[in-house]
Design an enzyme around this catalytic site. Sequence first.
Site, mmCIF file in Angstrom:
data_model
loop_
_atom_site.group_PDB
_atom_site.id
_atom_site.type_symbol
_atom_site.label_atom_id
_atom_site.label_comp_id
_atom_site.label_asym_id
_atom_site.label_seq_id
_atom_site.Cartn_x
_atom_site.Cartn_y
_atom_site.Cartn_z
ATOM 1 C CB VAL A 209 -0.903 0.026 1.270
ATOM 2 C CG1 VAL A 209 -1.831 1.225 1.250
ATOM 3 C CG2 VAL A 209 -1.711 -1.264 1.394
ATOM 4 C CE LYS A 210 1.988 6.476 -4.508
ATOM 5 N NZ LYS A 210 2.809 6.864 -5.650
ATOM 6 C CB THR A 211 -0.448 5.757 2.820
ATOM 7 O OG1 THR A 211 -1.384 6.688 3.356
ATOM 8 C CG2 THR A 211 0.660 5.556 3.841
ATOM 9 C CG ASP B 45 5.870 5.146 -5.454
ATOM 10 O OD1 ASP B 45 6.785 5.315 -6.276
ATOM 11 O OD2 ASP B 45 4.697 4.906 -5.788
#
Length: 293
Positions: A202-204, A251
């Site tokens: 997951v990207k947050t 990222d």
Amino acid sequence: MPEQDQSKEEKNFYLDIKAKSKAFFLKGLNGYDWGMQNRLSNIFNPKSGRTVMLAIDHGYFQGPTTGLERVDVTILPLLQYADTLMLTRGILRSIIPPTFTKGLVLRASGGPSILKELSNEQLAMDVEDAIRLNAAAMAVQVFIGGEYETQSIHNLTRLIDMGNKYGIATLGVTAVGKDLVRDAKYMRLATRIIAELGAAYVKTYYVEKDFETVTAACPVPIVIAGGKKIPEKEALVMAYNAVQQGASGVDMGRNIFQADDPVSMIKSVRAVVHNNLKPAEAFEMYNDLKKKK
Ligand code: 5RP
């Protein structure tokens, strides 16, 4: 025909050595098949367990964002320092040399431009094209609390189902709408929903307060987006705090390719992410590298 084995008596089966069964190095991903784990090992460095993903997919809704007007000129020199590249298939096919063999994360959702309601996305790529392009993962925006929340969740789950069939990981990206508060409570909600629905990671966004509760409550790895451009020193502090508080890397896009010196910046971010270099030293490293050029 192979020659007949004449030396049967001399075979060694190492009966005193127990065969090892090792857990996969990334949290929560033991249940995946070999192909998926192999692809994830091409995104995350198995030694540090972390990644520096270079995000350059902004054009899929923003057009030629500052720093990405000419990807061939500004981004190609950065490739050797990234563990993974996150981008659209259009930029991949047109500009990135096929000799790039590190992890590829392909943007798989799209639809509205910045002129429209961003949460109204649909899947924008078939898994077969991801396989053809040798992708390690596919990325999809998820708009928790957004106008088209359910549609974006269905995009996520459909992509996961397609990816799981072929061992391609899915990166669920928490997309924060204009009106939503970016705090730990929201990030816990969004990242946990994405993980529960089956995303491999997951990207947050990083939040100043209680970010460690976001990473703790998410059963799979989290990477942070860099967000809009901030001074280099602050971006290094953010990357440091995020990994110290449980993120498995960054990222990062604008805070690298819009930096004063993008090559020095990505090298310094690497030192923070993979070697736990403290932010003050990393900023010194950035300035030294910049000066030497
Ligand atoms: C676009 C994205 C970007 O990849 C993401 O925002 C990372 O880039 P930046 O560090 O510039 O925020 O997912 O929606």
